[in-house]
Design a protein around this motif. Structure first.
Motif, mmCIF file in Angstrom:
data_model
loop_
_atom_site.group_PDB
_atom_site.id
_atom_site.type_symbol
_atom_site.label_atom_id
_atom_site.label_comp_id
_atom_site.label_asym_id
_atom_site.label_seq_id
_atom_site.Cartn_x
_atom_site.Cartn_y
_atom_site.Cartn_z
ATOM 1 N N ALA A 45 0.855 -1.189 0.000
ATOM 2 C CA ALA A 45 0.000 0.000 0.000
ATOM 3 C C ALA A 45 0.886 1.232 0.000
ATOM 4 O O ALA A 45 2.059 1.174 0.359
ATOM 5 C CB ALA A 45 -0.887 0.003 1.242
ATOM 6 N N ILE A 46 0.300 2.346 -0.422
ATOM 7 C CA ILE A 46 0.989 3.632 -0.371
ATOM 8 C C ILE A 46 -0.060 4.705 -0.091
ATOM 9 O O ILE A 46 -1.152 4.673 -0.650
ATOM 10 C CB ILE A 46 1.767 3.928 -1.678
ATOM 11 N N ARG A 47 0.266 5.621 0.781
ATOM 12 C CA ARG A 47 -0.650 6.716 1.089
ATOM 13 C C ARG A 47 -0.672 7.685 -0.079
ATOM 14 O O ARG A 47 0.360 7.951 -0.698
ATOM 15 C CB ARG A 47 -0.210 7.451 2.345
ATOM 16 N N PHE A 48 -1.846 8.233 -0.352
ATOM 17 C CA PHE A 48 -1.967 9.209 -1.430
ATOM 18 C C PHE A 48 -1.032 10.396 -1.198
ATOM 19 O O PHE A 48 -0.415 10.903 -2.128
ATOM 20 C CB PHE A 48 -3.408 9.700 -1.579
ATOM 21 N N ARG A 49 -0.921 10.829 0.038
ATOM 22 C CA ARG A 49 -0.046 11.954 0.375
ATOM 23 C C ARG A 49 1.401 11.641 -0.017
ATOM 24 O O ARG A 49 2.109 12.493 -0.556
ATOM 25 C CB ARG A 49 -0.159 12.240 1.873
ATOM 26 N N THR A 50 1.844 10.419 0.250
ATOM 27 C CA THR A 50 3.203 9.997 -0.103
ATOM 28 C C THR A 50 3.356 9.927 -1.616
ATOM 29 O O THR A 50 4.362 10.378 -2.171
ATOM 30 C CB THR A 50 3.524 8.630 0.530
ATOM 31 N N LEU A 51 2.373 9.377 -2.276
ATOM 32 C CA LEU A 51 2.389 9.256 -3.733
ATOM 33 C C LEU A 51 2.485 10.641 -4.385
ATOM 34 O O LEU A 51 3.309 10.859 -5.277
ATOM 35 C CB LEU A 51 1.130 8.528 -4.189
ATOM 36 N N VAL A 52 1.695 11.565 -3.909
ATOM 37 C CA VAL A 52 1.720 12.933 -4.443
ATOM 38 C C VAL A 52 3.073 13.585 -4.178
ATOM 39 O O VAL A 52 3.648 14.229 -5.068
ATOM 40 C CB VAL A 52 0.564 13.773 -3.850
ATOM 41 N N ALA A 53 3.603 13.416 -2.983
ATOM 42 C CA ALA A 53 4.900 14.014 -2.636
ATOM 43 C C ALA A 53 6.014 13.468 -3.529
ATOM 44 O O ALA A 53 6.872 14.232 -4.003
ATOM 45 C CB ALA A 53 5.227 13.763 -1.167
ATOM 46 N N ILE A 54 6.017 12.177 -3.770
ATOM 47 C CA ILE A 54 7.029 11.563 -4.633
ATOM 48 C C ILE A 54 6.905 12.109 -6.059
ATOM 49 O O ILE A 54 7.895 12.493 -6.681
ATOM 50 C CB ILE A 54 6.921 10.020 -4.627
ATOM 51 N N CYS A 55 5.681 12.170 -6.561
ATOM 52 C CA CYS A 55 5.470 12.672 -7.927
ATOM 53 C C CYS A 55 5.870 14.138 -8.047
ATOM 54 O O CYS A 55 6.453 14.537 -9.058
ATOM 55 C CB CYS A 55 4.023 12.460 -8.354
ATOM 56 N N GLN A 56 5.590 14.931 -7.025
ATOM 57 C CA GLN A 56 6.004 16.339 -7.062
ATOM 58 C C GLN A 56 7.524 16.457 -7.048
ATOM 59 O O GLN A 56 8.103 17.232 -7.812
ATOM 60 C CB GLN A 56 5.400 17.101 -5.893
ATOM 61 N N ALA A 57 8.179 15.672 -6.207
ATOM 62 C CA ALA A 57 9.637 15.726 -6.103
ATOM 63 C C ALA A 57 10.317 15.267 -7.396
ATOM 64 O O ALA A 57 11.374 15.779 -7.765
ATOM 65 C CB ALA A 57 10.117 14.875 -4.928
ATOM 66 N N LEU A 58 9.700 14.303 -8.069
ATOM 67 C CA LEU A 58 10.277 13.768 -9.305
ATOM 68 C C LEU A 58 9.723 14.451 -10.552
ATOM 69 O O LEU A 58 10.112 14.109 -11.671
ATOM 70 C CB LEU A 58 10.027 12.254 -9.395
ATOM 71 N N ASP A 59 8.792 15.393 -10.347
ATOM 72 C CA ASP A 59 8.153 16.097 -11.461
ATOM 73 C C ASP A 59 7.601 15.093 -12.481
ATOM 74 O O ASP A 59 7.948 15.134 -13.669
ATOM 75 C CB ASP A 59 9.129 17.070 -12.126
ATOM 76 N N CYS A 60 6.767 14.191 -11.982
ATOM 77 C CA CYS A 60 6.174 13.177 -12.850
ATOM 78 C C CYS A 60 4.705 12.985 -12.504
ATOM 79 O O CYS A 60 4.226 13.466 -11.476
ATOM 80 C CB CYS A 60 6.925 11.850 -12.729
ATOM 81 N N GLU A 61 4.018 12.264 -13.357
ATOM 82 C CA GLU A 61 2.628 11.895 -13.121
ATOM 83 C C GLU A 61 2.591 10.530 -12.445
ATOM 84 O O GLU A 61 3.542 9.743 -12.561
ATOM 85 C CB GLU A 61 1.859 11.830 -14.443
ATOM 86 N N ILE A 62 1.493 10.243 -11.784
ATOM 87 C CA ILE A 62 1.353 8.954 -11.096
ATOM 88 C C ILE A 62 1.530 7.797 -12.069
ATOM 89 O O ILE A 62 2.180 6.803 -11.754
ATOM 90 C CB ILE A 62 -0.002 8.870 -10.362
ATOM 91 N N GLY A 63 1.004 7.947 -13.279
ATOM 92 C CA GLY A 63 1.107 6.895 -14.293
ATOM 93 C C GLY A 63 2.524 6.658 -14.799
ATOM 94 O O GLY A 63 2.806 5.626 -15.399
ATOM 95 N N GLU A 64 3.408 7.605 -14.555
ATOM 96 C CA GLU A 64 4.815 7.400 -14.900
ATOM 97 C C GLU A 64 5.533 6.637 -13.803
ATOM 98 O O GLU A 64 6.531 5.962 -14.060
ATOM 99 C CB GLU A 64 5.517 8.745 -15.101
ATOM 100 N N LEU A 65 5.036 6.767 -12.586
ATOM 101 C CA LEU A 65 5.646 6.103 -11.433
ATOM 102 C C LEU A 65 5.139 4.678 -11.255
ATOM 103 O O LEU A 65 5.910 3.746 -11.042
ATOM 104 C CB LEU A 65 5.376 6.913 -10.157
ATOM 105 N N LEU A 66 3.821 4.508 -11.360
ATOM 106 C CA LEU A 66 3.198 3.199 -11.162
ATOM 107 C C LEU A 66 2.581 2.722 -12.456
ATOM 108 O O LEU A 66 1.771 3.427 -13.064
ATOM 109 C CB LEU A 66 2.116 3.276 -10.070
ATOM 110 N N VAL A 67 2.972 1.528 -12.890
ATOM 111 C CA VAL A 67 2.444 0.957 -14.133
ATOM 112 C C VAL A 67 2.007 -0.482 -13.882
ATOM 113 O O VAL A 67 2.533 -1.150 -12.997
ATOM 114 C CB VAL A 67 3.494 1.006 -15.276
ATOM 115 N N LEU A 68 1.047 -0.941 -14.698
ATOM 116 C CA LEU A 68 0.652 -2.348 -14.622
ATOM 117 C C LEU A 68 1.701 -3.183 -15.316
ATOM 118 O O LEU A 68 2.161 -2.846 -16.407
ATOM 119 C CB LEU A 68 -0.719 -2.568 -15.250
ATOM 120 N N HIS A 69 2.041 -4.282 -14.716
ATOM 121 C CA HIS A 69 3.116 -5.131 -15.227
ATOM 122 C C HIS A 69 2.551 -6.483 -15.556
ATOM 123 O O HIS A 69 1.813 -7.061 -14.877
ATOM 124 C CB HIS A 69 4.189 -5.228 -14.136
#
Length: 69
Positions: A45-69
């Motif tokens: 699991a991942i908290r939305f707050r953490t997910l948003v913070a990571i994406c902001q720090a990496l200047d990316c969208e959630i779909g660039e960070l997490l993908v279906l494999h």
């Protein structure tokens, strides 16, 4: 229907930005251990707050960070 796994592209995104897990940890206030768990696809699991913070720090969208494999 086959259940697909979620893959975290944190390793690739960090490499593209020439950033370390330690640097990201400091930026988003998440422990290196927790980021490593996420990076190695072991997170359950991942908290939305953490997910948003990571994406902001990496200047990316959630779909660039997490993908279906």
């Amino acid at each position: 229907m086959e259940l697909r796994a979620v893959h975290c592209r944190l390793t690739e995104l960090l490499a593209e930005r020439k950033m370390t897990v330690v640097q990201l940890s400091e930026l988003v206030d998440v422990s290196v251990v927790n980021l490593s768990v996420l990076k190695n696809d072991r997170a359950r699991a991942i908290r939305f707050r953490t997910l948003v913070a990571i994406c902001q720090a990496l200047d990316c969208e959630i779909g660039e960070l997490l993908v279906l494999h």
